[in-house]
Design a protein around this motif. Structure first.
Motif, mmCIF file in Angstrom:
data_model
loop_
_atom_site.group_PDB
_atom_site.id
_atom_site.type_symbol
_atom_site.label_atom_id
_atom_site.label_comp_id
_atom_site.label_asym_id
_atom_site.label_seq_id
_atom_site.Cartn_x
_atom_site.Cartn_y
_atom_site.Cartn_z
ATOM 1 N N GLY A 139 -6.689 6.670 -6.310
ATOM 2 C CA GLY A 139 -5.913 5.388 -5.802
ATOM 3 C C GLY A 139 -5.948 3.967 -6.496
ATOM 4 O O GLY A 139 -6.857 4.229 -7.427
ATOM 5 N N CYS A 140 -5.201 3.266 -6.061
ATOM 6 C CA CYS A 140 -5.149 1.880 -6.683
ATOM 7 C C CYS A 140 -6.466 1.276 -6.367
ATOM 8 O O CYS A 140 -7.242 1.828 -5.429
ATOM 9 C CB CYS A 140 -3.926 1.063 -6.141
ATOM 10 N N LEU A 141 -6.840 0.098 -6.787
ATOM 11 C CA LEU A 141 -7.967 -0.529 -6.520
ATOM 12 C C LEU A 141 -8.291 -1.172 -5.140
ATOM 13 O O LEU A 141 -9.484 -0.881 -4.792
ATOM 14 C CB LEU A 141 -8.045 -1.988 -7.506
ATOM 15 N N SER A 142 -7.347 -1.217 -4.427
ATOM 16 C CA SER A 142 -7.499 -1.568 -2.978
ATOM 17 C C SER A 142 -7.930 -0.337 -2.160
ATOM 18 O O SER A 142 -8.701 -0.780 -1.194
ATOM 19 C CB SER A 142 -6.134 -1.969 -2.509
ATOM 20 N N GLU A 143 -7.871 0.740 -2.596
ATOM 21 C CA GLU A 143 -8.416 1.941 -1.983
ATOM 22 C C GLU A 143 -9.851 1.872 -2.087
ATOM 23 O O GLU A 143 -10.590 2.655 -1.425
ATOM 24 C CB GLU A 143 -7.990 3.351 -2.687
ATOM 25 N N ALA A 144 -10.714 1.177 -3.099
ATOM 26 C CA ALA A 144 -11.982 1.079 -3.113
ATOM 27 C C ALA A 144 -12.446 -0.150 -2.061
ATOM 28 O O ALA A 144 -13.647 0.141 -2.075
ATOM 29 C CB ALA A 144 -12.394 0.573 -4.463
ATOM 30 N N GLU A 308 7.753 -3.347 -13.062
ATOM 31 C CA GLU A 308 7.295 -1.729 -12.935
ATOM 32 C C GLU A 308 7.532 -1.506 -11.272
ATOM 33 O O GLU A 308 7.269 -2.263 -10.572
ATOM 34 C CB GLU A 308 5.630 -1.929 -12.934
ATOM 35 N N TYR A 309 7.949 -0.210 -11.543
ATOM 36 C CA TYR A 309 8.318 0.598 -9.935
ATOM 37 C C TYR A 309 7.541 1.751 -10.030
ATOM 38 O O TYR A 309 7.045 2.228 -10.948
ATOM 39 C CB TYR A 309 9.800 0.644 -9.778
ATOM 40 N N GLN A 310 7.389 1.965 -8.655
ATOM 41 C CA GLN A 310 6.744 3.436 -8.465
ATOM 42 C C GLN A 310 7.634 4.250 -7.763
ATOM 43 O O GLN A 310 8.327 3.838 -6.731
ATOM 44 C CB GLN A 310 5.412 3.281 -7.448
ATOM 45 N N VAL A 311 7.570 5.556 -8.248
ATOM 46 C CA VAL A 311 8.640 6.358 -7.827
ATOM 47 C C VAL A 311 7.810 7.753 -7.201
ATOM 48 O O VAL A 311 6.795 7.740 -7.819
ATOM 49 C CB VAL A 311 9.841 6.811 -8.419
ATOM 50 N N ALA A 312 8.418 8.576 -6.595
ATOM 51 C CA ALA A 312 7.691 9.802 -6.114
ATOM 52 C C ALA A 312 7.369 10.472 -7.495
ATOM 53 O O ALA A 312 8.161 10.349 -8.393
ATOM 54 C CB ALA A 312 8.481 10.650 -5.252
ATOM 55 N N ALA A 344 -2.697 7.963 -7.113
ATOM 56 C CA ALA A 344 -2.458 8.730 -5.988
ATOM 57 C C ALA A 344 -2.025 7.999 -4.715
ATOM 58 O O ALA A 344 -2.264 6.601 -4.692
ATOM 59 C CB ALA A 344 -4.229 9.200 -5.531
ATOM 60 N N GLY A 345 -1.465 8.620 -3.784
ATOM 61 C CA GLY A 345 -0.989 8.053 -2.695
ATOM 62 C C GLY A 345 -2.128 7.294 -1.544
ATOM 63 O O GLY A 345 -3.077 7.888 -1.931
ATOM 64 N N ASP A 346 -1.499 6.704 -0.717
ATOM 65 C CA ASP A 346 -2.503 6.108 0.355
ATOM 66 C C ASP A 346 -1.786 5.769 1.420
ATOM 67 O O ASP A 346 -0.723 6.033 1.619
ATOM 68 C CB ASP A 346 -3.258 4.668 -0.192
ATOM 69 N N GLN A 347 -2.661 5.097 2.401
ATOM 70 C CA GLN A 347 -2.128 4.741 3.800
ATOM 71 C C GLN A 347 -2.056 3.182 3.942
ATOM 72 O O GLN A 347 -2.097 2.810 5.207
ATOM 73 C CB GLN A 347 -2.868 5.605 4.881
ATOM 74 N N THR A 348 -2.053 2.326 3.207
ATOM 75 C CA THR A 348 -2.017 0.966 3.462
ATOM 76 C C THR A 348 -0.862 0.578 3.423
ATOM 77 O O THR A 348 0.134 0.582 2.564
ATOM 78 C CB THR A 348 -2.774 0.313 2.072
ATOM 79 N N PRO A 349 -0.628 -0.217 4.846
ATOM 80 C CA PRO A 349 1.134 -0.474 4.884
ATOM 81 C C PRO A 349 1.776 -1.185 3.730
ATOM 82 O O PRO A 349 2.677 -0.766 3.394
ATOM 83 C CB PRO A 349 1.170 -1.518 6.060
ATOM 84 N N SER A 351 0.852 -1.108 0.494
ATOM 85 C CA SER A 351 0.950 -0.401 -0.827
ATOM 86 C C SER A 351 1.972 0.298 -1.346
ATOM 87 O O SER A 351 2.577 0.922 -0.651
ATOM 88 C CB SER A 351 -0.456 0.445 -0.667
ATOM 89 N N PRO A 352 2.401 -0.055 -2.698
ATOM 90 C CA PRO A 352 3.493 0.681 -3.218
ATOM 91 C C PRO A 352 3.348 2.313 -3.264
ATOM 92 O O PRO A 352 4.113 3.027 -3.378
ATOM 93 C CB PRO A 352 3.493 -0.041 -4.686
ATOM 94 N N PHE A 353 1.867 2.561 -2.998
ATOM 95 C CA PHE A 353 1.421 4.071 -3.122
ATOM 96 C C PHE A 353 1.390 4.637 -1.793
ATOM 97 O O PHE A 353 0.932 5.921 -1.553
ATOM 98 C CB PHE A 353 0.264 4.121 -3.887
#
Ligand SMILES: Cc1cc2nc3c(=O)[nH]c(=O)nc-3n(C[C@H](O)[C@H](O)[C@H](O)COP(=O)(O)OP(=O)(O)OC[C@H]3O[C@@H](n4cnc5c(N)ncnc54)[C@H](O)[C@@H]3O)c2cc1C
Length: 436
Positions: A139-144, A308-312, A344-349, A351-353
């Protein structure tokens, strides 16, 4: 946290020019506040009701920071507050640069689970925008982040985690400085690890066909695509127990080559395909082993602007092919390669992921060249894939378009309205992003 008995007010520095790293954003705020501790910060926010925008290292390309009012500089909030070796959790002050943090972690036998291309950002700035490295399982750094301490617009001090203020915690992890000022972050870290880096030059079209299987074969995979020469620099990183190799600093020569190539293609656009091919000749098939914090970052001395964009993740290869096609057909004068990564995907409202694994695709333009025509031509491709922009990078979306791409947008907004009803923590750009 320490507090000082002598000072109740943050140091106020006079009006001067502020610029971001790429020089694309600037402002002349009324003043800079430089609080030395949380107590001062809280007092200042309580006493002086003017709008405030908090800055990290100023490495965002988008105008997240510029304001005519107050810039809040967290330069005094640096340091490792505590280390829980048993649970591998550290508490760090919010203004700590990633380079310092990772060095201190290493001294404690610890490391971040992943890192991006550079380590000059502050931990709070990186977390606030969902800054990421590459790795389909990472995941992105926010996931830590497992806990945070923030000072609200009203000057209150809150602890947030899965246990305390848990719903606010979830929203705050990626919040662009709009819910409060982070003063400390609690991070889940991992034992220090070695990585083997393998860099090679490969044909771009072959790589696009193989990337879907490569993404699960390595802990980290990324590539830099040169669309006018049909080549790519492929970089993979994997855990290693091999001996550390000499970590030669090649950044001076690499950056010199990059700068020369950018200048040459700027003045002689017709030669761009040949320059891209020529530069490819300098890329050697090479491996090296080092500790993670030594391997991840590369000095970036040649300035650029970036979208930069995040796509599936599944759409990454076809999205990239369309970008390459438009760059080739419209013969855009750009030397900088396209960067391709996985997160990797996450559940942060915000978060681009949010909600699933993503392919992360970045387009760059040398800072002396106008990025607008290139980014304007490519952005509609990202829209076709319902991409989400990196918050710290350039894009043209407003709150209405963003709301349609974030299933929990309204959850976030209910916290924003609650935490900062007078919009003190927003600047004109973040108002456009969040309020419309
Ligand atoms: C050369 C270069 C390479 C990059 N590489 C990558 C990469 O590999 N991966 C990637 O994902 N991104 C990358 N980025 C983008 C960068 O990581 C993000 O823009 C990041 O947010 C910058 O961190 P900063 O400390 O400079 O924060 P700033 O740009 O100063 O601020 C970013 C946001 O954080 C908020 N903020 C700052 N401090 C606080 C605080 N204490 N509390 C609450 N909010 C706060 C600000 O208000 C702002 O909204 C790169 C940027 C550059 C210039």
């Amino acid at each position: 946290m320490e507090s000082t008995a002598f000072s109740e007010q943050a140091q106020v520095q006079p009006r001067r020019l502020w610029r971001n790293w790429s020089r694309s954003q600037s402002c002349q705020p009324r003043a800079f506040w430089v609080p030395t501790d949380e107590h001062e910060l809280s007092n200042q926010l309580t006493r002086d009701k003017r709008p405030v925008r908090v800055v990290g290292a100023g490495h965002s390309f988008s105008p997240l920071v510029p304001t005519d009012n107050i810039i809040l500089n967290m330069a005094c909030f640096r340091g490792l507050v505590s280390v829980d070796h048993g649970r591998q959790i550290v508490t760090v002050k919010a203004g700590t640069p990633l380079s310092q943090l990772t060095t201190w972690l290493f001294e404690h036998g610890l490391a971040l689970h992943n890192q991006g291309d550079i380590d000059t950002q502050t931990i709070a700035g990186a977390v606030s925008t969902g800054t990421h490295g590459t790795g389909i399982t990472l995941g992105c750094l926010s996931e830590a982040v497992v806990g945070l301490r923030l000072v609200t617009a009203q000057g209150d001090i809150l602890n947030c985690s899965e246990i305390e203020n848990s719903a606010l915690f979830r929203a705050a992890k990626v919040s662009l400085g709009s819910l409060g000022i982070f003063t400390e972050l609690r991070l889940q870290v991992v034992p220090a690890y070695r990585l083997k880096e393998h860099v090679q030059l490969v044909p771009l079209s072959d790589l696009i066909e193989q990337i879907d299987s490569l993404k699960t074969q390595h802990r980290h995979v990324e590539f830099f695509a040169f669309p006018f020469a049909d080549i790519a620099i492929l970089k993979t990183l994997d855990f290693s127990s091999d001996a550390i190799t000499a970590l030669e600093d090649k950044s001076l020569s690499e950056n010199a080559i990059l700068r020369m190539a950018c200048e040459a293609s700027r003045w002689m656009p017709k030669l761009n395909p040949r320059i891209q091919k020529l530069v490819g000749r300098f890329v050697k098939d090479e491996q090296r082993v080092g500790y993670a914090h030594q391997i991840f970052p590369s000095p970036r001395n040649v300035r650029f602007n970036e979208m930069e964009y995040q796509v599936a993740a599944v759409d990454g290869p076809s999205c990239l092919e369309q970008i390459i096609q438009i760059m080739q057909s419209r013969k855009f004068n750009v030397f900088f390669p396209i960067e391709y990564r996985y997160v990797a995907g996450d559940q942060t409202p915000l978060s681009p992921f949010y909600g699933g694994d993503k392919a992360s695709i970045s387009v760059h333009q040398y800072y002396k060249q106008d990025y607008h025509p290139l980014f304007a031509a490519i952005e509609p491709i990202f829209h076709r894939y319902k991409g989400r922009p990196h918050w710290g990078k350039l894009h043209s979306l407003d709150s209405t378009q963003l709301r349609a791409r974030y299933p929990e947008w309204d959850t976030f907004m209910s916290f924003r309205n609650l935490m900062d009803p007078d919009c003190r923590l927003l600047n004109p750009y973040s108002k456009r992003l969040l309020l419309g």
